[in-house]
Scaffold this active site. Structure first.
Site, PDB file in Angstrom:
ATOM      1  N   GLY A 219       0.825  -1.206   0.000  1.00 47.01           N
ATOM      2  CA  GLY A 219       0.000   0.000   0.000  1.00 47.01           C
ATOM      3  C   GLY A 219       0.853   1.246   0.000  1.00 47.01           C
ATOM      4  O   GLY A 219       2.066   1.180  -0.231  1.00 47.01           O
ATOM      5  N   ASN A 220       0.239   2.377   0.247  1.00 51.18           N
ATOM      6  CA  ASN A 220       0.994   3.635   0.317  1.00 51.18           C
ATOM      7  C   ASN A 220       0.351   4.539   1.350  1.00 51.18           C
ATOM      8  O   ASN A 220      -0.690   4.211   1.913  1.00 51.18           O
ATOM      9  CB  ASN A 220       1.059   4.298  -1.062  1.00 51.18           C
ATOM     10  N   ARG A 221       0.962   5.687   1.603  1.00 52.34           N
ATOM     11  CA  ARG A 221       0.557   6.525   2.730  1.00 52.34           C
ATOM     12  C   ARG A 221      -0.497   7.572   2.376  1.00 52.34           C
ATOM     13  O   ARG A 221      -0.759   8.469   3.167  1.00 52.34           O
ATOM     14  CB  ARG A 221       1.790   7.192   3.341  1.00 52.34           C
ATOM     15  N   SER A 222      -1.089   7.495   1.210  1.00 53.30           N
ATOM     16  CA  SER A 222      -2.073   8.515   0.841  1.00 53.30           C
ATOM     17  C   SER A 222      -3.287   8.452   1.781  1.00 53.30           C
ATOM     18  O   SER A 222      -3.843   7.382   2.015  1.00 53.30           O
ATOM     19  CB  SER A 222      -2.535   8.289  -0.598  1.00 53.30           C
ATOM     20  N   ALA A 286      -3.548   7.667  -5.075  1.00 53.41           N
ATOM     21  CA  ALA A 286      -2.216   7.084  -5.222  1.00 53.41           C
ATOM     22  C   ALA A 286      -2.434   5.616  -5.570  1.00 53.41           C
ATOM     23  O   ALA A 286      -2.939   4.836  -4.753  1.00 53.41           O
ATOM     24  CB  ALA A 286      -1.431   7.231  -3.941  1.00 53.41           C
TER      25      ALA A 286
END
Ligand code: CTP
Length: 410
Positions: A219-222, A286
């Protein structure tokens, strides 16, 4: 209270049986003072909490309660057909479930089923009922159908209980109602610009997740904050807004249709369905560039994976590039670029290169880093036009940035 001036609306206010029914009186009063025609439909439960004479005096109209009254004028459908907007305040857990299921047990249920206008619900119930999975599912279903849910807030409930479930304040319900019909009644009471009235705006937000096994993902931090700010700003400027949301860290805005997704494939599928009906599409999500080649059905075990495991990945399709290539000339497509550089010239050249590659109409270049861009309340962006010219450079609150981004679409 907000003024909504010129347009005289026909508003149906449904009142159901909860202690917050007394606050419905203030909602009705605000609409009447703003010059609108108000028809009140009270359930039998509502009349246990607030008297018919009060509702009639405040609404300046007879209160409707009975399904079998006014049959010759087909009242059970007429009120819904004629309304510009219907507001149910308070909405009990039971009424919420009935609406989600399409039930019409009484005059209010019939009116709601027969309507073609926006529906605004202000739930009020005990915390346990609000948090019950059945209620959660009903709320999600209603939102996916474009029904606007205002609140609930947190505070004192009936009896000694305190928590989430308290009906939103009348002013908030009135504002959400005006927004639902494209009247922007902000806190100042002024109507703001309605330059997106009649436009359909689609926004993607948050960050996609790619499953590795049942408990892990890439995943990502968006956080989705910039996307939510865009959705709120577009809504307030009169647009009909759909938000494709991938794991937002904040509440979704009221008055916005939300489609929840998780993976890039799900986001892509939602985009395929929604994109054709929209005039402006903003790709703020994102989106994971890669996903595992295979998703394990069982949790991957250390003793099987070894000391230095490798995860085979496959590239996801680039949704923005495909969207830009297949869009119509009357659609305006805005991409985002997340770049980890502090240097203005580097950001510009990375942005220009990405814009040319993606083929969208404009690109918002967003400097991200450990403490910038993702998850913060503020942002710092350069907006590039097709061809690479700088249209806007702006820093500040994500809402202010959203307004400047929307300015380029009109
Ligand atoms: N995007 C997309 N599909 C992907 C990846 C990104 O539609 N598979 C979109 C994003 O929503 C954003 C834009 O493309 O609007 C740019 O995303 P970004 O992550 O900055 O760029 P990438 O294309 O992933 O390029 P790179 O990672 O090499 O910077």
């Amino acid at each position: 209270m907000a003024t909504s001036a010129a347009r005289r609306l026909r508003i149906v206010v449904g009142v159901t049986g909860g202690i917050a029914a007394y606050k419905a009186v203030s909602v009705i009063r605000a609409f009447v003072l703003d010059g609108h025609h108000v028809d009140v439909i009270a359930t039998a439960g509502a009349l246990e909490f607030v008297g018919r004479p009060t509702l009639e005096a405040i609404s300046r109209n007879p209160v409707h309660t009975e399904l079998y009254e006014g049959v010759s004028e087909v009242r059970h459908v007429a009120l819904g057909q004629q309304a510009d907007v219907i507001v149910v305040a308070p909405t009990t857990a039971n009424t919420l479930a009935a609406i989600a299921a399409g039930l019409a047990p009484d005059l209010l249920g019939n009116t709601i089923l027969a309507r073609r206008c926006p529906l605004v619900l202000a739930p009020a119930m005990h915390t346990e009922m609000w948090e019950n999975p059945a209620t959660r599912a009903n709320v999600e279903l209603l939102q996916s159908r474009g029904i606007i849910i205002v609140g609930p807030g947190s505070g004192a409930l009936t009896g000694a209980d305190i928590g989430v479930g308290r009906m939103s304040e009348p002013e908030e319900i009135v504002t959400a109602t005006y927004r639902a019909v494209g009247l922007n009644a902000g806190a100042s009471g002024e109507r703001g610009t309605q330059d997106l009235l009649g436009k359909n705006v689609l926004i993607t937000g948050g960050g996609t997740r790619e499953a590795i096994d049942p408990v892990r993902f890439i995943g990502n931090r968006s956080s989705g904050r910039q996307a939510v700010a865009l959705a709120e700003a577009a809504r307030d400027r009169g647009a009909t807004v759909t938000l494709i949301a991938a794991h937002l860290e904040i509440d979704v805005p009221t008055g916005v249709r939300v489609i929840s997704v998780s993976s890039t494939a799900q986001l892509g599928a939602a985009l395929d369905v929604e994109a054709p009906a929209n005039d402006i599409i903003i790709m703020a999500a994102a989106i994971a560039d890669y996903r595992p080649v295979a998703v394990s059905d069982n949790k991957l075990k250390k003793n099987v994976m070894g000391d230095e495991p490798t995860l085979a990945l496959v590239q996801n399709p680039d949704l923005l590039t495909a969207l830009s290539a297949s869009s119509r000339p009357d659609q305006f497509i805005i991409g985002f670029a997340a770049e980890t550089s502090d240097d203005h010239d580097t950001l510009l050249s990375l942005g220009r290169e990405k814009l040319a590659r993606k083929g969208c109409d404009a690109l918002v270049v967003n400097g991200v880093g450990w403490n910038a861009g993702f998850g913060t309340e503020t942002n710092d962006v350069i907006v590039l036009a097709r061809g690479g010219d700088i249209l806007v450079e702006v820093s500040g609150e994500k809402r202010a940035i959203a307004e400047r981004i929307l300015d380029i679409t009109s």
